[in-house]
Every structure is written in structure tokens, then in C-alpha cells.
Design a protein around this motif. Structure first.
Motif: not given
Length: 712
Positions: A298-301, A345-349, A375-379, A384-393
Motif C-alpha cells: 500500500s506504499q503510495s508516493v 535513472p532520473e526518476s530514481c535520483v 520518514p521518507g520510506l514511501s519515496y 527501490w522498485a527502479l533499482l533492478p533495471s539500473l543494476m545492469t547499467r
């Protein structure tokens, strides 16, 4: 060469020079002219002894010979290939050419007319043949400041000295800032090398006793001794990066060392404070057995307060890591918004900046309700959901995402997860730095900052490698070729915050010194070294620490007084300073705990006093550590545990207890520390064990004092 008159505004370090020239042994981390507090304009203010003695070589021509400071326009990057000092070029045989149309300066008030030499042919018949000279100097010639003939495999000087002749690999160019850290601390290397030689060839160490002794003395002595002992030890001191494999780089964290907190439980007196022995590896085992991170479905941003969190990030977070460019933040945010914060990566940053900004707004996580999300866990969950796609970059942006994610993991006290991300960052950086051209020029500054962040996590004597005995990633091999931060370029957009480098540069130098302390004193081969043998090394290390403090710029230079500070950067640097001083003098405490009669030696007693004083300074206002809780809570907590165990053992020694504040005052200090660590216990299993150890140790200490009649 005409002497340079020191400016009346020259720093205390510069004031110790003679005729504007820096002594060869002087520690030269001078940050005194970093941005002033009014406009935060960044200036490259690291001072080089070569710059103080030679003509201006700044690419922008803004060199002030009065104070040896190389000042450039605000936030302008310096070209790395133009930052070598003229001294280095002279050593390699290359002299800077005169600019087109420039004539040599007249001397002694004479005009510029040149006297004709009758033995020379007229200038009309002259052909400018290239002179034969060495294009690169070997390390021995560089250290002795002698002209190298460039012969291979050995130059003439190395042949005469029967020394190993090593040439710096092509392509490795050091700028003035790099050379400050890589060259001005080499006196400690000389002391270490001298110590090795003394054990092999029975060389007397008496000439290196004084912490202010000239480095040239060490170099000359070592050069004379090379012919006799090089065959035994297989190396000579030639600067960082050229040590033989038997010694390694003493500016990196040694693989085996005795600095972690739980190693103190093996010391006399202190080991009696616990009911059972503890393996130093137990902290790692507890963190490995820990439940993995879980994010609720249920984490929402919530993006309603992004402006406030971005402002908080650049005010209170970027000062520790300095890895987000305030000049291009707006373009990052626009790109992330166009992707709905769901890819790239911009979204992740952006999400990680919001997470850290929210965390900094809430204060220390130790003060947050344990039954609520940090604090800040939802962000962070969205990032964190985007990091797997950046692991191989293998890009600088993906590495930046990993650094920021590691920073948040340290905030929520997840050190092992943070280390896993850092190793991935290290691999990406090593791939990018292993060949010229792989790191795009527009990403060079960001790549350097990400590199230093990664290396700093590995190198601090109270960080991951020290406390958890984790393997090294190998990123340190690029330390000599990666430049220090020089300021982000203004890309034409309005900056959303400040780009402060004060703390970042000071921390790089201090952590380097801490690792040298670990190498020189706390490696297992040096653990049993006598106090008499350690004395010159300890004096030198303390001297280098004092020089580090003198080089701090005014906005971040902390007072030595006991007054609490409102500036978090000053507070953290002061705690770092006293932690380093404690570690430098700690062997003398062990010597007295092993043998009370050792305290009869005035030198031992004096150094024990310095150690305990620095130790108490870290513990007497325990709440001051909250200033560094966002980046350093876990590391700082284990440092507190180490210092507290040390003080506990000292209170049980008749000789050492006399050097401490009154017993009732020490009881109050220790009880407040134990209570503070117990407040952290729920954040990590390693901290829970640390709190249990401290509580048991304090109870047993009180029992010991009462049974010994030392407690009223």
C-alpha cells in the motif's frame, strides 16, 4: 628564484614557512580559502608546495603567489591535464614554453635588449632543434627532485643507488589537489619504511623521532640504505602506488586489523566486564541473519511537499555526500515527471533525494516511534522498485542512484544492505575508470564524487570494513588517477541549493589519515609493537592530525572547547577529530592495562592522558552525536561503544583512573552513554547486542569498584 613574501592573511600552516616556501615535511591539506559563508562561492583552495615555489600554472591564470592558493571562477571545473605543477614538469624534463610573442623578462632593471653572443650564429641561421630530454621521471628522481635521464630499465641515479627504478604509468596525471593528499602525507610512509629497514638491517630510528623532522632527512637516509637492504625487503619508498605487494598501500584500510569495538573485549580488565567471550565476527553474523527489507503493497508516493523535501536535501543532506548537482536538478525533475517517476535513472535520483530530504526533516531516526515507518520510506520504496533495471547499467547515473540508496539504507540502519549496493557501485566505477574515454567528459565531475563516496565508505576506520570485516571491492586501485571534486559546472539553470565541498574534502583527508593509523599501529603484525617503537609513529600521526585541523576553513573549523555547537558539520568534524586522536594513542592504554608499572614512564603517562581526554570528549555530551545520525548513526554508535569500553577499563586501573575526571562524574557520563545506546537497540541486531554488552559491562564494573574498595 625570488623569494615569495607571505601574505598577512596566510593560514597558520602557511605562516610556518620560510620566505613563502613550504618545508618539505609539512602536511599540506589547506582548505582555508574554501567558499565564504556569505555567497558560498567555491574556490579550489588546496595548497601545493610546488605552486608556492613556481610560476603560475592555473589554467585560468588566477594564481596568487602571496598565499599559494589557486583560485578559479566559482564552480568551474579545472582541466585535469593542465594542473601539474611546474616543479613536476621540470623533474620530467619538460619546461613550460613561453607564450607566443612573449620575451624573457629583463633582469636587474635592465631593458629587454639581449646581448649578442659572438660564439653563436646569427638568429637568422638558427634552427630550433628539439632538445633531447626525458619525457618522464622515475619515482626515485621525483622524490629526490633530481633530473632523470629517462634510461630504461634503470636510470643513472637508480643504477648508482642499486634501487628499483619505477616509472609512473602513462596517462596517470595528478592535479594539485590530488598531489596534496598523495604526496604531503608521505612522511608517515617514510617512517614505516624506516621501521621495516630497522628490523631488517638494524638501522637506528633516532633520526625520525621528532614529528617535525625534515622529510628530506628520511629520504636521504633511505636512499643511502637502499643498496644494503633492498635485496632483503624488495622495495624502497617511492610514493603512494609504488610500494611492493608485501606492504600494500598504507592509505587504504588494511585487510586484518584490531580497531573494531569488540576487539577491546580481549584486553585485560575489559574482558572481565563480560560474562562470556565474543567473536568479533558476531556483528556480521547478526546482520546476515536479519530479516530482509519489506515494503508494504500500500506504499503510495505523496508529491505534495516535494519542494520542501528538495530544499531540506540540499540544506542538510548534500553536505555529507555532495553527489547531486544543484545546477541541473530542475532538468532531472522534469525528466522524472515526464516518466511519471516510474522509469529511468532520473526518476530514481529524484525519489531518493525526496526520501533523504524527508528523513532529514524528521531528525534522528532514533527519536522516531519504532512502530511507524521511517520518514521518507514511501519515496525510497518507489526508488527501490527502479533499482533492478539500473543494476545492469554501467553509467554514472546508475552509480549515483546506488550511492543515494546506500545513504538512505545507512539512515535506517541497514549496513549490510548498504554494503551490497556499494559493491555494485564499485564494480560500475571500476569498469568506467579502467580505460580512457569510458567516462564521458560531461559526467567526469559526478563520476569523481560518486567514486569518493564509495571509497570513503570503505576507508573509514569505523565503517563497514573495520566493524564487519567485509571484503575489499578493489576500487582503491584508481585513487591516484581520480581527481578531487572541483565544483559542478553551471548549466544555465537556476541552482536549487548550494554545492558545498568543505566537509567532503576534509573527510577525504581525515579518513585517509585514519587508515594510515590502522596500517601503522593496528595491523596484526604491529599489534604487539612496544611503546618505545611506536613513539615516533604516534608523534608523527598526531602531528598530521593537528595539521589537518589547522587546514580547515573558518566556517567548518570547530573550537576545542567543550561548548556544544549549533553547526552540525563542525560538531561531526570535532567528534571525528577526537575519535582519531583516541585511536592514535590507544596502544598506551593497553600497555598500562597489561602492566601497571608502564605508567611510571612519563611518555606513556602523557600519551594515556591524551587518549583518555579525547575519549571523554566524545562521550561527555552524548546527544551531540545526533548531528551526524543521518549518515553515521550505525558507525557512530559502534565508535561510542568502543570508547566507552576503553573508559570503563581505565576506571578500573589505579594509574589510569587518576587521569580521568572524578569517579562520580565518570559514572554519570557512562550511564548516559549506556542509556543512549539502549535507545538505538531496536534499530539493528548488531546495536542490540552492543547495548547488552555495555549494560552488562557497567553492572560488572560497579561490582568490581565496590569489591576493590574504590566505590564509596
Amino acid at each position: 628564484m625570488a623569494a615569495v613574501t607571505p601574505s598577512p592573511d596566510v593560514s597558520p600552516v602557511s605562516a610556518a614557512t620560510t620566505n613563502g616556501h613550504f618545508p618539505h615535511d609539512q602536511f599540506c591539506l589547506n582548505l582555508a580559502a574554501l567558499p565564504d559563508t556569505s555567497n558560498f562561492v567555491l574556490k579550489t583552495a588546496l595548497k601545493s608546495p610546488h605552486l608556492a615555489l613556481d610560476s603560475p600554472i592555473s589554467p585560468n591564470g588566477l594564481y596568487s603567489p602571496s598565499n599559494g592558493i589557486l583560485n578559479g571562477p566559482a564552480f568551474k571545473k579545472r582541466p585535469r591535464n593542465m594542473s601539474q605543477s611546474s616543479t613536476e614538469r621540470d623533474l620530467s624534463g619538460d619546461k613550460p614554453p613561453l607564450s607566443a610573442g612573449a620575451a624573457p623578462a629583463a633582469t636587474n632593471g635592465a631593458d629587454s635588449r639581449q646581448t649578442t653572443n659572438p660564439k653563436k650564429r646569427p638568429s637568422t641561421d638558427t634552427i630550433d632543434y628539439p632538445r633531447r630530454r626525458a619525457t618522464i621521471a622515475c619515482e626515485i628522481c621525483r622524490s629526490r627532485k633530481s633530473r632523470c635521464d629517462g634510461s630504461r630499465p634503470k636510470c643513472r641515479l637508480c643504477t648508482e643507488l642499486n634501487a628499483e627504478c619505477v616509472y609512473r604509468e602513462p596517462g596517470i596525471k595528478l592535479d594539485a589537489g590530488d598531489k596534496l593528499i598523495l604526496e604531503r602525507l608521505n612522511r608517515i610512509e617514510g617512517l614505516l619504511q624506516t621501521n621495516i629497514m630497522s628490523q631488517t638491517a638494524n638501522i637506528n630510528l633516532g633520526t625520525t623521532h621528532s614529528p617535525t623532522a625534515s622529510n628530506s632527512t628520511n629520504e636521504e637516509m633511505l636512499a643511502r640504505s637502499t643498496s644494503n637492504v633492498s635485496s632483503h625487503i624488495g622495495m624502497v619508498p617511492m610514493g603512494l602506488g609504488t610500494w611492493s605487494s608485501t606492504t600494500g598501500n598504507i592509505s587504504t584500510m588494511p585487510k586484518y586489523h584490531t580497531t573494531p569495538a569488540l576487539h577491546l573485549l580481549q584486553w585485560p580488565m575489559i574482558r572481565d566486564l563480560v560474562s562470556r567471550p565474543y567473536d568479533p565476527q558476531v556483528l556480521l553474523q547478526l546482520e546476515m541473519a536479519r530479516e530482509p527489507l519489506h515494503f508494504g503493497a500500500s506504499q503510495s508516493v505523496d508529491l505534495s511537499n516535494t519542494a520542501g523535501y528538495v530544499h531540506a536535501y540540499f540544506e542538510r543532506v548534500n553536505v555529507w555526500y555532495a553527489c547531486v548537482n544543484p545546477h541541473n536538478w530542475t532538468s532531472y525533475y522534469r525528466t522524472a515527471l515526464s516518466h511519471g517517476f516510474r522509469e529511468g535513472p532520473e526518476s530514481c535520483v529524484v525519489l531518493l533525494v525526496l526520501a533523504l530530504g524527508a528523513a532529514s526533516s524528521a531528525g534522528s531516526i532514533s527519536q522516531q516511534p519504532p512502530d511507524k515507518d521511517p520518514p521518507g520510506l514511501s519515496y525510497f520504496a518507489a526508488a527501490w522498485a527502479l533499482l533492478p533495471s539500473l543494476m545492469t547499467r554501467n553509467t554514472v547515473l546508475s552509480a549515483q542512484c546506488h550511492i543515494l540508496a546506500s545513504a538512505y539504507l545507512f539512515y535506517i540502519v541497514r549496513p549490510l544492505e548498504a554494503w551490497n549496493l556499494l559493491t555494485s557501485t564499485s564494480m560500475k566505477l571500476q569498469l568506467l575508470l579502467s580505460a580512457p574515454g569510458r567516462l564521458p567528459s560531461h559526467s567526469k565531475e559526478l563520476g569523481e564524487r560518486v567514486y569518493w563516496n564509495t571509497l570513503l565508505f570503505e576507508r573509514y576506520a569505523r565503517d563497514l570494513l573495520a566493524e564487519l570485516d567485509l571484503p575489499h571491492s578493489g576500487i582503491v586501485q584508481f585513487e591516484e588517477s581520480v581527481g578531487l571534486p572541483g565544483g559542478f559546472e553551471d548549466e544555465g539553470e537556476e541552482a536549487v541549493g548550494k554545492d558545498e565541498l568543505w566537509y567532503f574534502l576534509a573527510e577525504i583527508a581525515l579518513r585517509r589519515l585514519l587508515n594510515r593509523v590502522s596500517h601503522l599501529i593496528y595491523t596484526k603484525t604491529n599489534a604487539q609493537t612496544s611503546t618505545a617503537t611506536l613513539e615516533p609513529l604516534v608523534a608523527e600521526l598526531d602531528y598530521q592530525l593537528a595539521q589537518w585541523y589547522e587546514g580547515l576553513p573558518a566556517p567548518v573549523r570547530f573550537p576545542h572547547s567543550k561548548v556544544p555547537l549549533s553547526n552540525p558539520v563542525q560538531t561531526v568534524l570535532r567528534l571525528r577529530y577526537f575519535a582519531c586522536r583516541t585511536i592514535i594513542f590507544r596502544p598506551y592504554i593497553l600497555a598500562v592495562l597489561n602492566d601497571e608499572s608502564a605508567a611510571m614512564d612519563p611518555t606513556v603517562q602523557e600519551n594515556c592522558t591524551k587518549c583518555l581526554e579525547a575519549c571523554v570528549r566524545q562521550l561527555e555530551h552524548i546527544s551531540a552525536h545526533h548531528a551526524g545520525h543521518l549518515p553515521y548513526l550505525w558507525q557512530g554508535a559502534l565508535s561510542i561503544v568502543s570508547q566507552t569500553l576503553l573508559v570503563m577499563g581505565a576506571t578500573m586501573s589505579p594509574s589510569l583512573s587518576a587521569l580521568l575526571p572524578p569517579p562520580h562524574q565518570m559514572d554519570v557520563i557512562i550511564e548516559e552513554v549506556v542509556y543512549e545506546i539502549e535507545r538505538f537497540a531496536h534499530l539493528a541486531p548488531s546495536l542490540r547486542l552492543s547495548a547488552e554488552i555495555l549494560r552488562e559491562a557497567e553492572e560488572r564494573r560497579q561490582m568490581f569498584l565496590r569489591s576493590a574498595g574504590l566505590k564509596v
